[in-house]
Design a protein around this motif. Structure first.
Motif, short mmCIF file in Angstrom:
data_model
loop_
_atom_site.label_atom_id
_atom_site.label_comp_id
_atom_site.label_asym_id
_atom_site.label_seq_id
_atom_site.Cartn_x
_atom_site.Cartn_y
_atom_site.Cartn_z
N ALA A 92 72.47 -27.19 50.76
CA ALA A 92 73.08 -26.04 51.03
C ALA A 92 74.55 -26.30 50.78
O ALA A 92 75.07 -25.19 50.06
CB ALA A 92 72.86 -25.72 52.27
N LEU A 93 75.25 -27.19 51.22
CA LEU A 93 76.87 -27.38 51.11
C LEU A 93 76.82 -27.32 49.77
O LEU A 93 78.01 -26.72 48.88
CB LEU A 93 77.22 -28.52 51.82
CG LEU A 93 77.02 -28.50 53.46
CD1 LEU A 93 77.51 -29.61 54.07
CD2 LEU A 93 77.90 -27.07 53.88
N GLY A 273 71.93 -17.23 64.03
CA GLY A 273 70.90 -17.34 62.97
C GLY A 273 69.73 -16.40 63.37
O GLY A 273 68.63 -16.67 62.61
N ALA A 294 72.91 -13.30 58.56
CA ALA A 294 71.61 -13.87 58.34
C ALA A 294 70.70 -12.91 57.53
O ALA A 294 70.25 -13.36 56.63
CB ALA A 294 71.04 -13.97 59.71
N PHE A 298 69.82 -13.40 53.36
CA PHE A 298 68.45 -13.43 53.15
C PHE A 298 68.31 -12.28 51.98
O PHE A 298 67.80 -12.70 50.93
CB PHE A 298 67.77 -13.06 54.23
CG PHE A 298 66.18 -13.15 53.87
CD1 PHE A 298 65.39 -14.35 54.16
CD2 PHE A 298 65.34 -11.96 53.58
CE1 PHE A 298 64.12 -14.41 53.92
CE2 PHE A 298 64.05 -12.25 53.45
CZ PHE A 298 63.37 -13.48 53.64
N ALA A 301 69.59 -13.98 48.77
CA ALA A 301 68.92 -15.05 48.33
C ALA A 301 67.31 -14.61 47.70
O ALA A 301 67.09 -14.99 46.54
CB ALA A 301 68.51 -16.16 49.18
N PRO A 307 70.41 -17.00 45.28
CA PRO A 307 70.48 -18.11 46.17
C PRO A 307 71.72 -18.56 46.79
O PRO A 307 71.79 -18.71 47.82
CB PRO A 307 69.53 -19.25 45.77
CG PRO A 307 69.19 -18.91 44.32
CD PRO A 307 69.41 -17.52 44.02
N VAL A 311 73.48 -18.76 50.66
CA VAL A 311 73.85 -19.71 50.91
C VAL A 311 75.40 -19.54 51.67
O VAL A 311 75.76 -19.79 52.76
CB VAL A 311 73.49 -20.98 50.38
CG1 VAL A 311 74.15 -22.20 51.29
CG2 VAL A 311 72.08 -21.21 50.27
N MET A 314 76.01 -17.40 54.50
CA MET A 314 75.85 -18.24 55.81
C MET A 314 76.69 -19.19 56.16
O MET A 314 77.23 -19.24 57.28
CB MET A 314 74.18 -18.72 55.72
CG MET A 314 72.98 -18.13 56.09
SD MET A 314 73.21 -16.88 57.45
CE MET A 314 73.44 -18.06 58.89
N ILE A 315 77.23 -19.83 55.25
CA ILE A 315 78.31 -20.81 55.31
C ILE A 315 79.39 -20.18 55.64
O ILE A 315 80.27 -20.68 56.62
CB ILE A 315 78.53 -21.76 54.04
CG1 ILE A 315 77.47 -22.49 54.11
CG2 ILE A 315 79.75 -22.36 54.01
CD1 ILE A 315 77.65 -23.70 52.98
N LEU A 321 80.87 -21.37 63.96
CA LEU A 321 79.88 -22.03 64.75
C LEU A 321 80.35 -23.39 64.98
O LEU A 321 79.91 -23.91 65.91
CB LEU A 321 78.78 -22.13 63.27
CG LEU A 321 77.38 -22.66 63.92
CD1 LEU A 321 76.70 -21.69 64.84
CD2 LEU A 321 76.43 -22.75 62.53
#
Lengths: 339, 294
Positions: A92-93, A273, A294, A298, A301, A307, A311, A314-315, A321
């Motif tokens: 993901a990163l 999440g 979230a 989604f 993606a 996609p 990601v 979210m990052i 976080l």
């Protein structure tokens, strides 16, 4: 109650810095002179069993076949951890390492409202839920048979499958066909709003549904936490004249504070999440204005086939976080509080 | 003297009044909590019992005028759109749930046994790794997981969902067991070792039986998580046969022409299982949580 305040402060500082980890609060006060009732009961408690203190440092490490067995027992988890946690996270990163993705995110008109919604959803949802759960756990401590029966009903939302429960919420609020507006007009003659046509009503509905679903779980945790407080402490506090709100502020809450903090941190992480609530209650509508990160991620993606952008969305929650995770790991290491 | 007596009576009366006030307010709070907890469930029941096939209009009735079990019949007999494979999909959900639960208990207890009782160096490192896994939001994992499962050839396979869920549940198992196993004296292990017990016997004969309440909590937690899950099942499974009830039910959200009463009836049938389990395990859960929290 100046005495008690100082006692608890001492209890807590001692507890934070104690060298051998201890489970009880008892031996902190042993041998005090001029004790109040609370202190006397505290000091009369059983001596604390020092777990493992007899073990010398470096006491026999496993060797030979034992060591092989130990490794064999850990390997399945390590394998799962690397294959399905470390690898995807690394992936993901890597996917989201393109800086232009973030420029695109900021330029997207849907992104800033989703960020605001996430902050409101997590901030309000988690804190209101935890505070109410803490208060309600006190109510459920009352020793009445009907309160026990009520508890059994009260935890039902937790057991109810989330997709089904949230869909029910959605149809309940769908407008004049829904139960809530129907009841409003039948009982009070009020024409209820169309909940999901307004960003703030939609967001509020999401938060209420979230609290409804998860408050029972945390209430049960706090009930367990309260049950672990020795009754003597409450009795002693009563002798010292602490009842009701004072007892809560000076006795119960200090003892539960650590648990409360750890639970709040954990819940914050999980809620960041949380996907199902928003996805099924408001569906992100109207026109995507109630999305959280979230659901927006989604959406990018899987609906928009981007996609990497999903990601990246979210990052972008990581700055929020990471401090929470660091705080949580620190707390879990220094204290015995556990979920 | 009379003044003292009078003040005593006054105080007693005040205390009695206060007690009545507390009772009354706790009854009121209970009513509020009942309504709060049950309204969405009641709404499900209302829709499920509605005799109409298509759209449902709420006419302000607190109860459906003609309650009918038609919805439940259609769900049980798989006699409605989306519900053609209801029991098969229920079986899929159950399979995923049980496999997740068993794997979590097995792998989690093995790992925490080794970490807690084998004096491994750097054991806390792995426990921290477990906490870190907690912190990864599922929507963040899901995109790379999709790609990875594609690479592993596990897409549209129930096991893809199982391993994804196990990754989330094992950390919980390790944390709970680590806490709980502190109650079991290490001397017990040493004594058993002196009697010639092997490591496997220690695990099977001492560790597992003595941590049974914690394992029950872990089982309940894993099954609930799996039963509640939507995102992994939705993304990783695609064919009609491999679908789960969670995914199928989401159709109710997007398709306004679905048969509401049958879908809601199916939802209630699906929701019943964890409720039964929770009430069956409730006592264990309460005690284990109580121990775990101190």
């Amino acid at each position: 109650m100046p005495r008690m305040g100082s006692v608890w402060r001492r209890l807590r500082t001692q507890n934070d810095t104690q060298v051998p980890k201890q489970r009880g609060y008892y031996n902190v006060l042993i041998g005090e002179a001029g004790m109040s009732g609370t202190q006397q009961v505290l000091s009369a408690g059983p001596p604390v069993l020092e777990k493992r203190s007899w073990r010398q440092p470096g006491h026999r490490r496993p060797h030979g076949s034992d060591f092989i067995w130990a490794i064999a027992f850990v390997v399945p988890y390590v394998a799962v951890f690397f294959a399905f946690a470390v690898y995807p996270v690394g992936f993901a990163l890597w996917m989201a390492s393109e800086p232009s993705l973030y420029a695109e995110l900021i330029a997207d008109p849907f992104y800033p409202p989703a960020m605001v919604n996430t902050l409101l959803f997590v901030g309000l949802g988690v804190n209101v839920k935890m505070f109410l759960a803490l208060l309600l756990s006190g109510f459920f401590m009352r020793r009445r048979r009907w309160i026990k029966a009520l508890l059994a009903i009260y935890i039902m939302p937790w057991a109810l499958a989330s997709v089904q429960a949230f869909i029910s919420f959605h149809w309940m609020l769908i407008g004049e066909q829904g139960l809530v507006d129907g009841l409003l007009s039948a009982l009070f003659g009020i024409e209820g709003p169309i909940w999901f046509n307004d960003r703030w009503l939609g967001l509020g509905s999401n938060i209420v549904a979230y609290i409804w679903k998860w408050m029972p779980f945390w209430t049960v945790i706090f009930i367990a936490g309260r049950m672990a407080i020795p009754r003597d402490i409450h009795d002693a506090a009563e002798v010292d004249g602490a009842t009701g709100a004072r007892r809560f502020v000076h006795v119960t809450f200090p003892l539960l504070a650590n648990l409360y903090l750890v639970c709040t941190l954990l819940s914050t992480i999980w809620t960041l999440g949380d996907f199902a609530t928003v996805y099924f209650v408001s569906g992100g509508g109207p026109t995507g204005s109630t999305n959280v990160l979230a659901t927006l991620g989604f959406h990018y993606a899987f609906d928009a086939s981007r996609p990497a952008l999903g990601v990246a969305a979210m990052i972008s929650a990581l700055p929020l976080l990471i401090p929470i995770v660091i705080l949580l790991i620190g707390k879990l290491q220094t204290s015995e509080v556990q979920l | 003297v009379t003044a003292v007596l009078a003040s005593g009576r006054l105080a007693r009366r005040r205390r009695a009044r206060q007690r009545i006030l507390t009772e009354a307010s706790s009854v009121m709070l209970s009513v509020v909590l009942l309504i709060w907890s049950l309204t969405p469930v009641y709404n499900m029941l209302l829709v499920a019992l509605d005799p109409e096939e298509g759209e449902i209009e709420f006419a302000g009735n607190l109860w459906t005028p003609e309650p009918s079990l038609e919805g439940f019949r259609a769900a049980v007999m798989q006699d409605a759109r989306y519900l053609e494979d209801f029991w098969y999909q229920y079986g899929n959900s159950l399979y995923i749930g049980l496999a997740t639960t068993l794997l979590t208990m097995l792998v989690g207890s093995m790992a925490s046994f080794a970490l807690g009782r084998m004096h491994l160096a750097k054991a806390s490192l792995l426990t921290n790794a477990a906490v870190l896994t907690y912190a990864i939001p599922a929507p963040f994992l899901i995109v790379p997981l999709y790609r990875i499962m594609h690479g592993y050839g596990l897409l549209d396979n129930l096991w893809a969902v199982i391993v994804a869920q196990v990754t989330v549940t094992i950390p919980f198992a390790i944390l709970i067991l680590r806490q709980y196993a502190r109650l079991i004296p290490l001397d017990l292990d040493d004594a058993a070792r002196l009697d010639g017990a092997s490591v496997v016997q220690l695990y099977l004969r001492i560790y597992l039986p003595l941590t049974a309440p914690a394992l029950a909590v872990i089982a309940g937690y894993s099954l609930l998580l799996s039963w509640n899950d939507y995102i992994y099942q939705f993304v990783l499974l695609s064919s009609q046969r491999n679908m789960t009830v969670s995914v199928m039910q989401a159709a109710l959200f997007v398709d306004a022409d679905a048969r509401w009463n049958a879908m809601m009836a199916a939802a209630m049938i699906y929701a019943a299982l964890p409720i039964i389990i929770l009430y069956a395990l409730g006592r264990y859960i309460a005690t284990a949580l109580a121990r775990g929290c101190t």
